[in-house]
Design an enzyme around this catalytic site. Structure first.
Site, PDB file in Angstrom:
ATOM      1  N   GLN A 107       0.840  -1.200   0.000  1.00 49.58           N
ATOM      2  CA  GLN A 107       0.000   0.000   0.000  1.00 49.58           C
ATOM      3  C   GLN A 107       0.875   1.251   0.000  1.00 49.58           C
ATOM      4  OE1 GLN A 107      -2.276   0.361   3.588  1.00 49.58           O
ATOM      5  NE2 GLN A 107      -3.821   1.691   2.686  1.00 49.58           N
ATOM      6  N   SER A 110       0.823   6.528   2.746  1.00 47.77           N
ATOM      7  CA  SER A 110       1.475   7.501   3.636  1.00 47.77           C
ATOM      8  C   SER A 110       2.778   8.024   3.052  1.00 47.77           C
ATOM      9  CB  SER A 110       1.751   6.862   4.998  1.00 47.77           C
ATOM     10  OG  SER A 110       0.557   6.541   5.658  1.00 47.77           O
ATOM     11  N   SER A 142       4.206  -1.640   4.413  1.00 44.34           N
ATOM     12  CA  SER A 142       4.364  -3.026   4.863  1.00 44.34           C
ATOM     13  C   SER A 142       4.542  -3.954   3.669  1.00 44.34           C
ATOM     14  CB  SER A 142       3.139  -3.465   5.661  1.00 44.34           C
ATOM     15  OG  SER A 142       2.928  -2.628   6.767  1.00 44.34           O
ATOM     16  N   GLU A 225      -9.545  -1.443   5.254  1.00 48.60           N
ATOM     17  CA  GLU A 225      -8.320  -1.689   6.005  1.00 48.60           C
ATOM     18  C   GLU A 225      -8.612  -1.763   7.496  1.00 48.60           C
ATOM     19  OE1 GLU A 225      -3.845   0.222   6.414  1.00 48.60           O
ATOM     20  OE2 GLU A 225      -5.507   1.540   5.893  1.00 48.60           O
ATOM     21  N   GLU A 356      -5.734   8.719  17.224  1.00 47.96           N
ATOM     22  CA  GLU A 356      -6.231  10.093  17.337  1.00 47.96           C
ATOM     23  C   GLU A 356      -7.146  10.447  16.168  1.00 47.96           C
ATOM     24  OE1 GLU A 356      -2.658   9.539  19.745  1.00 47.96           O
ATOM     25  OE2 GLU A 356      -3.089   9.162  17.638  1.00 47.96           O
TER      26      GLU A 356
END
Length: 386
Positions: A107, A110, A142, A225, A356
């Site tokens: 993936q 980020s 990952s 996910e 968060e």
């Protein structure tokens, strides 16, 4: 339908020997519609209710299985996104080898400057005829060192607000210009990677969804996910709480009253989380996952960290002494020691959306509370401070 599914499985086993070639067995299972029964016929499914998958898994227990430790991203994130937004050609090209494990996925979401606020990502994709040229950097990827394909979100229009200028692609991890570098973790392993994309050319037929619709496509991936991480089926007393209870039963000399009270609280919380997961999967049987998956993932992270911490405290030993740098071949919470579980669980509140950010999603999209002020909502991405 339950009886019909059992009959289908029995007929399948009569024709295919589970003790024969593993890969051929898995390919045949996919072709028989027994991979994801709720997927359409011809794409690994039967168009059946999702809850019948549990019947299939019970009937096929003891036969060759897929490996969720290395296939998690493909199975839980790429596959439902391809099903929802892919062309017929893309579905038929990617889904079968994805499920059998012949082609692994990672993936590319980020970035060093775009983690919790993913929509600010800066990786660019510029159109050049029938191709896109991609340049940028991704992080916390990952399994990139194993992957054949990646799901990629890139910026295709910097002149519009951040959420509207994104496009979603399938990236060939073997293409020229793709460089994978390991990121060493607290366990000593390099399960994660950073990925550098330099002049990577992707044909337009690897685009998922419309140009500029990447954020909408990515939401499907992200919701799936979180369900994949936090909503996996677990039996009563299973998962991490089962590991901790086994340790408690095996070492009566280490028990104390205070630890007993804490374990009882963790057991109750585990049961609440498990039953919430059952309810979530019933909702999934009626359609795509919604923001409720964020609550499951949030609960999973908190509980996993508490249980792994309790296990180490109870044993009075970290139980981990191999800090050697190495490439991770798998992610296996239950086949490893207590020290590994404790250290690896620290990432549960970061990966798949930080706790968060998930609390923000729950407050706004589940509880209906007012959203935080956003001064950059209508500002073109190129004008945002970075």
């Amino acid at each position: 339908m339950d009886v019909n599914i059992k009959e289908r499985v029995a007929a399948f086993l009569a024709e295919h020997d589970p003790d024969g070639d593993r890969l051929e067995f898995l390919r045949a299972r996919f072709d028989a519609g027994l991979a994801w029964v709720w997927f359409p016929e011809g794409l690994g499914g039967l168009g059946a209710p999702r809850d019948l998958q549990l019947v299939v898994e019970r009937e096929l227990a003891g036969t060759p299985q897929i490996n969720p430790g290395v296939q998690a991203i493909g199975l839980g994130m790429a596959a439902p996104t391809i099903l929802a937004f892919g062309t017929e050609e893309q579905k038929r090209r990617f889904l079968r080898p994805l499920w059998t494990g012949e082609e692994l996925w990672c993936q590319l979401f980020s970035e060093p400057g775009a983690g919790s606020d993913l929509a600010t990502l800066a990786t660019r994709a510029v159109r050049d005829g029938d191709e896109w040229v991609v340049d940028g950097q991704k992080v916390w990827t990952s399994g990139a060192h194993h992957a054949r394909w990646a799901i990629l979100v890139a910026r295709t229009d910097p002149d519009v607000p951040k959420h509207r200028g994104l496009t979603y692609f399938v990236c060939d991890m073997h293409a020229p210009g793709v460089e994978v570098r390991p990121l060493r973790q607290i366990t000593g392993e390099a399960e994660f990677n950073e990925v550098f994309l330099t002049g990577v050319r992707l044909p337009d037929d690897l685009r998922l969804g419309e140009v500029g619709e990447g954020w909408r496509v990515a939401q499907t991936t992200l919701m799936n996910e979180r369900v994949a991480i936090g909503g996996a089926p677990v039996g009563r007393g299973g998962g991490m709480v089962g590991v901790v209870v086994d340790a408690w039963r095996a070492r009566p000399e280490l028990r104390t009253h205070d630890l007993h009270q804490r374990l009882l609280s963790l057991w109750v919380e585990s049961e609440v989380t498990r039953l919430s997961g059952v309810r979530l999967r019933e909702q999934l049987a009626a359609g795509q996952p919604g923001p409720e998956g964020s609550g499951m993932k949030l609960s999973f992270a908190k509980l996993n960290q508490a249980l792994s911490g309790f296990e180490v405290e109870f044993a009075r030993d970290l139980g981990y002494d191999d800090w050697t740098f190495r490439r991770s071949e798998d992610v296996d919470f239950y086949g490893r020691g207590s020290g590994y579980r404790y250290l690896r669980a620290k990432g549960n509140s970061i990966e798949g959306g930080t706790s968060e950010i998930l609390r923000n999603i729950i407050s706004e999209r589940v509880l209906g509370l007012p959203s935080e002020p956003r001064v950059d909502k209508d500002v073109p991405w190129k004008d945002l401070p970075r």
